[in-house]
Design an enzyme around this catalytic site. Structure first.
Site, PDB file in Angstrom:
ATOM      1  CB  THR A  92      -0.913   0.016   1.231  1.00  0.00           C
ATOM      2  OG1 THR A  92      -0.098   0.075   2.422  1.00  0.00           O
ATOM      3  CG2 THR A  92      -1.778  -1.232   1.284  1.00  0.00           C
ATOM      4  CD  GLU A 140      -5.428  -2.612   1.236  1.00  0.00           C
ATOM      5  OE1 GLU A 140      -5.004  -2.024   2.239  1.00  0.00           O
ATOM      6  OE2 GLU A 140      -5.646  -2.027   0.145  1.00  0.00           O
ATOM      7  CE  LYS A 174     -16.014  11.853  11.529  1.00  0.00           C
ATOM      8  NZ  LYS A 174     -14.904  11.977  10.579  1.00  0.00           N
ATOM      9  CD1 TRP A 233     -20.355  12.994   9.390  1.00  0.00           C
ATOM     10  CD2 TRP A 233     -20.547  11.198   8.081  1.00  0.00           C
ATOM     11  NE1 TRP A 233     -19.976  11.910  10.134  1.00  0.00           N
ATOM     12  CE2 TRP A 233     -20.073  10.790   9.355  1.00  0.00           C
ATOM     13  CE3 TRP A 233     -20.734  10.234   7.108  1.00  0.00           C
ATOM     14  CZ2 TRP A 233     -19.798   9.458   9.664  1.00  0.00           C
ATOM     15  CZ3 TRP A 233     -20.468   8.909   7.409  1.00  0.00           C
ATOM     16  CH2 TRP A 233     -19.998   8.526   8.675  1.00  0.00           C
TER      17      TRP A 233
END
Length: 539
Positions: free
Chosen positions: A184, A329, A434, A439
């Protein structure tokens, strides 16, 4: 009662045998800036066999890691074939990572051999002394020069394979054995290794070829702009070998003008890259028009593509741009945004702007803030979790239980799933703003700002606010030759967004910082803000 079917292992060796014989006339074409180099799959297979013999002689006798530090080109493709097929493990090093991360990854993976493009030697040479397990370096496409390090033998690629047998007895391996690995990008903490099995690569390749994947076929020539060191080039090399699609490999010529030249000269039918590549190419085509009508589809992933870019490609050039979602992944293909058949044009665009439908082999669920699965109703928002035969179940030598939830991979992406399986991502969990208990999607806000005709790029980060907890800050890159100020942009957004989502904080910058794979690097912007290095206009 048990089935009576033969239990034949799925292996890269069988894929190499098949692809280089049955599809031996397909080609790997490497762009050189001049006359492209062409190698049939049959010829590529023979050279891969020679490379396998050479690697055996260098001591690659089991699952040693053979790393690459290369552009997308013929030699890299040959390593893709030879290393997993001979039972070793292909490890693609990301050349765009910081030096300390590259050295960390090579040592963590215990790389034994590294194949390096000669054009990358200035970048690679300072790293080599820090790679404690590397014993051999093979330089492709040029002379090694004075490259040296204690305990390391340096070879020239062409000299090493010359005169060796063009046939190799590819061994039979367990389909669950490691075939390849990628790390990654390490946006938080050290990069983590994902190890792909022969079985996972085989099944993933089949999905790339399916109509609800990338729809790859023998008739295609794919321009693989997505780097072969980035999540295995989205599976394109192995899928191309599977169905006999040819590949056009751009090497180091990744700028908009040479990419446009490739499209004209070679007439590829498919192309794949991150959004920043397509934004740059669109600008080039608008300034210097070319005929790119050979493209029947462009795949974009890594981050959401601005809708205005997608519409511009289709309306001005007749090329549909498809969103795809995935990650290292997930090998990486997770979903592709093919609209369902028979929908209206308005509905078609709604589906196109999603991240796509998860295929049968990738199960997904949305988990809410309470840690419980939410309904797939297209409205309930939470973190996406996935599982499937090409989704990792863990990281190499690196326990990270927080990334897994009872057998599901926690993706870190926030969004919704519809009843018909379409994924709509609103943000990364770490990038959601937030504000006052609600949101705000940084991605949606970025797309709205980038819809303004004077804006080239826009990245949104959260900044602390004493009243609302967090508020958005928009970093804007203005197009060359255009002028726009914060008040004008806020007025532009006022027609599209609720008042409470309108940003008060703006910054005008020369360029949005990018990660090693071309995504907006928001952690750099956050750090600049923390350090007081962003000039902020407050409205």
């Amino acid at each position: 009662m048990r089935g009576t079917m033969q239990d034949v292992p799925l292996s890269i060796a069988d894929l190499v045998r098949y692809g280089t014989s049955v599809h031996g006339e397909a080609s790997a074409i490497t762009w050189t800036g001049d006359e492209p180099r062409r190698s049939s799959y049959a010829h590529t297979g023979r050279r891969a066999a020679q490379l396998a013999h050479a690697l055996r002689e260098l001591g690659v006798t089991a699952d040693q890691r053979v790393a690459t530090f290369q552009w997308n080109n013929q030699e890299h493709f040959e390593v893709y074939l030879a290393v997993p097929a001979m039972g070793a493990v292909l490890h693609t090093l990301n050349i765009r990572l910081p030096a300390d991360q590259i050295s960390y990854i090579a040592n963590h993976a215990e790389d034994y051999v590294v194949v390096v493009d000669a054009s990358l030697l200035p970048l690679f040479a300072p790293l080599l002394p820090q790679m404690s397990t590397v014993r051999h370096v093979i330089v492709a496409g040029g002379d090694p020069g004075d490259l040296a390090a204690d305990g390391v033998t340096v070879h020239r690629y062409e000299d090493l394979i010359a005169g060796r047998s063009t046939e190799f007895a590819w061994p039979r391996v367990d389909e669950r054995d490691a075939a390849a690995m990628c790390y990654t990008s390490g946006t938080t903490g050290n990069p983590k290794g994902v190890v792909y099995s022969h079985r996972s690569i085989w099944l993933h390749s089949m999905q790339v070829c399916m109509s609800d994947g990338q729809g790859l076929s023998q008739a295609d020539l794919t321009l693989a702009v997505v780097p072969m060191f980035h999540a295995m080039s989205w599976g394109l090399p192995y899928a191309s070998l599977m169905v006999g699609a040819s590949v056009l490999l751009p090497d180091r010529f990744l700028q908009p003008a040479p990419l446009a030249d490739m499209l004209v000269a070679e007439r590829p039918t498919l192309a794949a890259a991150v959004p920043t590549i397509w934004q740059g190419l669109l600008h080039e085509l608008d300034q210097n028009p070319r005929d790119i009508s050979s493209l029947r589809r462009v795949l974009v992933g890594g981050s959401a593509c601005p809708p205005e870019v997608m519409r511009a490609f289709e309306e001005r050039y007749g090329v549909p741009v498809l969103h795809a979602w995935g990650m290292t992944e997930t090998s990486p293909l997770g979903s592709v945004a093919h609209p369902p058949a028979g929908v209206s044009d308005e509905q078609r665009w709604s589906y196109r702007l999603s991240q796509g439908r998860l295929p049968a082999s990738v199960q997904g669920r949305i988990v809410g803030p309470d840690g419980l699965p939410a309904p797939n109703d297209g409205e309930s928002v939470g973190e996406l979790e996935v599982r499937g035969p090409w989704v990792t179940g863990g990281y190499y030598r690196d326990e990270d239980p927080a990334k897994f939830d009872d057998g599901w991979l926690r993706t870190g992406d926030v969004g919704t799933l519809s009843p018909d399986g379409f994924l709509r991502l609103t943000d990364r969990a770490k990038d959601v703003i937030k504000s006052g208990g609600e949101w705000i999607s940084s991605v949606e806000l970025e797309n709205q700002v980038m819809a303004h005709p004077a804006v080239a790029e826009a990245a949104v980060i959260a900044v602390p606010d004493p009243k609302w907890d967090e508020r958005p800050l928009v970093a804007v890159v203005v197009k060359e030759g255009h002028k726009v100020d914060a008040a004008q942009l806020r007025s532009f957004l006022a027609e599209k967004l609720p008042r409470w989502q309108l940003p008060e904080h703006w910054s005008f910058i020369e360029e949005v910082p990018k990660t090693s794979v071309g995504k907006f690097d928001k952690k750099v912007l956050r750090q600049r803000h923390t350090d007081g290095k962003l000039d902020v206009v407050d409205l």
